[in-house]
Enzyme design. Structure first.
Site, PDB file in Angstrom:
ATOM      1  N   GLU A  92      14.307  78.319  35.837  1.00 31.16           N
ATOM      2  CA  GLU A  92      14.834  79.670  35.718  1.00 31.16           C
ATOM      3  C   GLU A  92      16.286  79.718  36.176  1.00 31.16           C
ATOM      4  O   GLU A  92      16.682  78.977  37.068  1.00 31.16           O
ATOM      5  CB  GLU A  92      13.993  80.627  36.559  1.00 31.16           C
ATOM      6  CG  GLU A  92      12.570  80.702  36.060  1.00 31.16           C
ATOM      7  CD  GLU A  92      11.640  81.438  37.010  1.00 31.16           C
ATOM      8  OE1 GLU A  92      12.129  82.096  37.934  1.00 31.16           O
ATOM      9  OE2 GLU A  92      10.432  81.331  36.815  1.00 31.16           O
ATOM     10  N   CYS A 105      23.462  81.726  38.379  1.00 24.84           N
ATOM     11  CA  CYS A 105      22.718  81.053  39.442  1.00 24.84           C
ATOM     12  C   CYS A 105      21.944  79.899  38.790  1.00 24.84           C
ATOM     13  O   CYS A 105      21.096  80.107  37.921  1.00 24.84           O
ATOM     14  CB  CYS A 105      21.777  82.059  40.107  1.00 24.84           C
ATOM     15  SG  CYS A 105      20.780  81.324  41.394  1.00 24.84           S
ATOM     16  N   CYS A 112      10.706  72.152  44.638  1.00 26.84           N
ATOM     17  CA  CYS A 112      11.542  71.868  45.801  1.00 26.84           C
ATOM     18  C   CYS A 112      10.691  71.234  46.887  1.00 26.84           C
ATOM     19  O   CYS A 112       9.523  71.576  47.045  1.00 26.84           O
ATOM     20  CB  CYS A 112      12.161  73.168  46.309  1.00 26.84           C
ATOM     21  SG  CYS A 112      13.348  72.906  47.622  1.00 26.84           S
ATOM     22  N   CYS A 116      10.637  76.083  52.463  1.00 21.67           N
ATOM     23  CA  CYS A 116      11.027  77.239  53.288  1.00 21.67           C
ATOM     24  C   CYS A 116       9.940  78.315  53.201  1.00 21.67           C
ATOM     25  O   CYS A 116       9.485  78.651  52.105  1.00 21.67           O
ATOM     26  CB  CYS A 116      12.363  77.813  52.825  1.00 21.67           C
ATOM     27  SG  CYS A 116      13.684  76.594  52.830  1.00 21.67           S
ATOM     28  N   CYS A 119      10.174  81.620  51.118  1.00 21.18           N
ATOM     29  CA  CYS A 119      10.435  81.439  49.693  1.00 21.18           C
ATOM     30  C   CYS A 119       9.104  81.341  48.945  1.00 21.18           C
ATOM     31  O   CYS A 119       8.292  80.456  49.225  1.00 21.18           O
ATOM     32  CB  CYS A 119      11.258  80.166  49.521  1.00 21.18           C
ATOM     33  SG  CYS A 119      11.414  79.646  47.828  1.00 21.18           S
ATOM     34  N   GLY A 159      15.318  74.633  43.752  1.00 24.63           N
ATOM     35  CA  GLY A 159      15.605  73.332  44.341  1.00 24.63           C
ATOM     36  C   GLY A 159      16.737  73.326  45.340  1.00 24.63           C
ATOM     37  O   GLY A 159      17.464  74.300  45.513  1.00 24.63           O
ATOM     38  N   GLU A 160      16.841  72.198  46.026  1.00 21.93           N
ATOM     39  CA  GLU A 160      17.906  71.978  47.008  1.00 21.93           C
ATOM     40  C   GLU A 160      18.944  71.072  46.347  1.00 21.93           C
ATOM     41  O   GLU A 160      18.690  69.892  46.088  1.00 21.93           O
ATOM     42  CB  GLU A 160      17.298  71.319  48.260  1.00 21.93           C
ATOM     43  CG  GLU A 160      18.259  70.601  49.167  1.00 21.93           C
ATOM     44  CD  GLU A 160      19.397  71.478  49.696  1.00 21.93           C
ATOM     45  OE1 GLU A 160      19.138  72.573  50.202  1.00 21.93           O
ATOM     46  OE2 GLU A 160      20.562  71.030  49.589  1.00 21.93           O
ATOM     47  N   SER A 191      24.821  75.818  47.520  1.00 20.20           N
ATOM     48  CA  SER A 191      24.074  76.362  48.657  1.00 20.20           C
ATOM     49  C   SER A 191      23.003  75.382  49.117  1.00 20.20           C
ATOM     50  O   SER A 191      22.190  74.920  48.324  1.00 20.20           O
ATOM     51  CB  SER A 191      23.420  77.682  48.233  1.00 20.20           C
ATOM     52  OG  SER A 191      22.645  78.177  49.288  1.00 20.20           O
ATOM     53  N   SER A 215      22.267  78.045  54.145  1.00 22.18           N
ATOM     54  CA  SER A 215      21.188  78.992  54.362  1.00 22.18           C
ATOM     55  C   SER A 215      20.742  78.841  55.823  1.00 22.18           C
ATOM     56  O   SER A 215      20.063  77.889  56.162  1.00 22.18           O
ATOM     57  CB  SER A 215      20.069  78.628  53.384  1.00 22.18           C
ATOM     58  OG  SER A 215      19.078  79.580  53.392  1.00 22.18           O
ATOM     59  N   ASN A 217      19.542  81.548  58.368  1.00 23.04           N
ATOM     60  CA  ASN A 217      18.305  82.342  58.528  1.00 23.04           C
ATOM     61  C   ASN A 217      17.730  82.459  59.938  1.00 23.04           C
ATOM     62  O   ASN A 217      16.851  83.282  60.172  1.00 23.04           O
ATOM     63  CB  ASN A 217      17.207  81.850  57.573  1.00 23.04           C
ATOM     64  CG  ASN A 217      17.682  81.930  56.144  1.00 23.04           C
ATOM     65  OD1 ASN A 217      18.313  82.904  55.759  1.00 23.04           O
ATOM     66  ND2 ASN A 217      17.429  80.905  55.360  1.00 23.04           N
ATOM     67  N   ASN A 291      13.340  90.323  50.784  1.00 22.28           N
ATOM     68  CA  ASN A 291      12.585  90.969  49.700  1.00 22.28           C
ATOM     69  C   ASN A 291      11.099  90.703  49.894  1.00 22.28           C
ATOM     70  O   ASN A 291      10.720  89.542  50.028  1.00 22.28           O
ATOM     71  CB  ASN A 291      12.948  90.325  48.359  1.00 22.28           C
ATOM     72  CG  ASN A 291      14.068  91.050  47.658  1.00 22.28           C
ATOM     73  OD1 ASN A 291      14.416  92.167  48.017  1.00 22.28           O
ATOM     74  ND2 ASN A 291      14.610  90.405  46.662  1.00 22.28           N
ATOM     75  N   CYS A 334      16.290  87.286  46.113  1.00 22.37           N
ATOM     76  CA  CYS A 334      16.254  86.077  46.929  1.00 22.37           C
ATOM     77  C   CYS A 334      14.815  85.675  47.264  1.00 22.37           C
ATOM     78  O   CYS A 334      14.036  86.477  47.743  1.00 22.37           O
ATOM     79  CB  CYS A 334      17.018  86.365  48.206  1.00 22.37           C
ATOM     80  SG  CYS A 334      17.455  84.910  49.079  1.00 22.37           S
TER      81      CYS A 334
HETATM   82  S1  SF4 Z   1      14.648  78.501  49.631  1.00 24.21           S
HETATM   83 FE1  SF4 Z   1      15.614  76.932  48.324  1.00 24.21          FE
HETATM   84  S2  SF4 Z   1      15.527  75.083  49.589  1.00 24.21           S
HETATM   85 FE2  SF4 Z   1      14.065  76.525  50.475  1.00 24.21          FE
HETATM   86  S3  SF4 Z   1      12.106  76.038  49.486  1.00 24.21           S
HETATM   87 FE3  SF4 Z   1      13.068  77.647  48.267  1.00 24.21          FE
HETATM   88  S4  SF4 Z   1      14.172  76.459  46.683  1.00 24.21           S
HETATM   89 FE4  SF4 Z   1      13.723  75.069  48.297  1.00 24.21          FE
END
Ligand code: SF4
Length: 352
Positions: A92, A105, A112, A116, A119, A159-160, A191, A215, A217, A291, A334
């Site tokens: 996406e 984006c 990933c 996190c 997420c 993903g990272e 990011s 990131s 947090n 969110n 987010c």
């Molecule tokens: S916030 Fe980004 S780095 Fe963290 S699990 Fe989700 S996709 Fe991966």
């Protein structure tokens, strides 16, 4: 086979010279037709019509595979689109309208490994890295299939990015190519969750202008490790050291992202610790209201709590931008970008 979306102009010129005894003239024609104009009938340009032997030799040897856009969702001017890759997995991407142009984006992996907790998609694991052309294909599709004027890129999708370092950097080079997509490095933001070896690797490359977003947090290891397992491997002290050593351009700044979650990382103590962590780094802090995500217990802060937290940081001289994530109704805020693909079971995405 020449997977054209993986090439810079220089690389394509060299490949033509080595394999066909032709060079930059024809490479430039292809770049104009494909990257600038999105013309899929690229061997029909005058440059190739006038070189019938070369055109014949190239037939079937160039592939253009940005993936197929199978769905898109609009909310006002914001557009989220799903691309089906060659192996059936889906990724996406989101087009975000800014003051003058659109920002895209971009995803860098299918799934990933970082896990996190805030997420929605971080819980679903990792499928694979994207190739260079699967990364650059997202801007190709946004521009030429959806007709969006893209001038900025943020690597904040699925993903990272630093976990797919080589392909990501290859894609950055392709997207930076002046005669191709022509996105300036200063208009790209990478990011990361704070993958210290990746930050150190990036520091060694000479890429002035490419912006780095972290990131964060949480400002203490206990809370951060709870939210972001990567913090167990690379705690805040190691992260800060890598940032202090990072060669920022003159007047360059880091972007920090802080998702504010009610009752978890939003107290005055957290604000104090965050200010201490930031000092003396040059930082602009994006404070993002969490969110709500189905199946997760975290709560959004109230507007009053957002303002109060931001005021505490501003009082300490930190530049804070408050953001209420756009795109809730299309699950593009987010940490929400995986919802649609989760439902199909083919892929996942999130935004740090
Ligand atoms: S916030 Fe980004 S780095 Fe963290 S699990 Fe989700 S996709 Fe991966």
């Amino acid at each position: 086979m020449i997977d054209i979306l993986e090439f810079t102009l220089e690389q394509l010129s060299q490949t033509f010279a080595k394999n066909f005894g032709k060079g930059r003239f024809h490479a430039q024609a292809l770049f104009r037709d494909i990257f600038k104009q999105g013309n899929t009938n690229f061997l029909s340009s005058p440059e190739f019509l006038n070189s019938p032997k070369f055109s014949k030799a190239l037939e079937g040897k160039i592939s253009l595979n940005p993936g197929e856009v199978v769905k898109s969702f609009d909310e006002g001017e914001l557009t989220k689109f799903i691309t089906r890759l060659g192996d059936g997995l889906e990724i996406e991407s989101v087009v975000i309208p800014m003051t003058r142009h659109n920002t895209l984006c971009v995803s860098s992996q299918v799934g990933c490994k970082m896990g996190c907790k805030f997420c929605e998609t971080g819980r679903m694991g990792f499928k694979r890295n994207l190739t260079i052309s699967e990364i650059t294909g997202q801007i190709y599709n946004a521009r030429h299939n959806l007709g969006k004027d893209i001038k900025n890129l943020v690597f904040m999708g699925m993903g990272e990015p630093l976990d797919n370092f080589a392909n990501l950097m290859g894609a950055v080079q392709v997207m930076n190519e002046q005669q191709g997509f022509d996105i300036a490095l200063r208009h790209m933001t990478l990011s990361t969750v704070g993958l210290v070896p990746g930050i150190e690797q990036l520091a060694k490359l000479d890429m002035p202008g490419l912006r780095l977003a972290i990131s964060i947090n949480a400002p203490d290891d206990a809370t951060r490790s709870r939210l972001m397992p990567i913090n167990n491997r690379f705690p805040l002290a190691a992260l800060k050291k890598s940032l202090i050593n990072f060669p920022l351009s003159k007047r360059g700044i880091f972007l920090f992202e802080y998702i504010l979650i009610k009752g978890l990382n939003d107290s005055p103590v957290h604000a104090d610790l965050l200010a201490d962590f930031i000092n003396p780094l040059p930082v602009r802090l994006n404070l993002i209201a969490y969110n709500p995500v189905k199946g997760l217990d975290y709560e959004s802060p109230s507007d009053k709590e957002m303002h109060a937290f931001a005021d505490l940081l501003s009082a300490k001289g930190i530049m804070v931008i408050k953001r209420w994530s756009r795109g809730r109704s299309v699950a593009a805020g987010c940490g929400q970008l995986g919802r649609v693909s989760m439902e199909t079971g083919r892929g996942i995405i999130c935004e740090k």
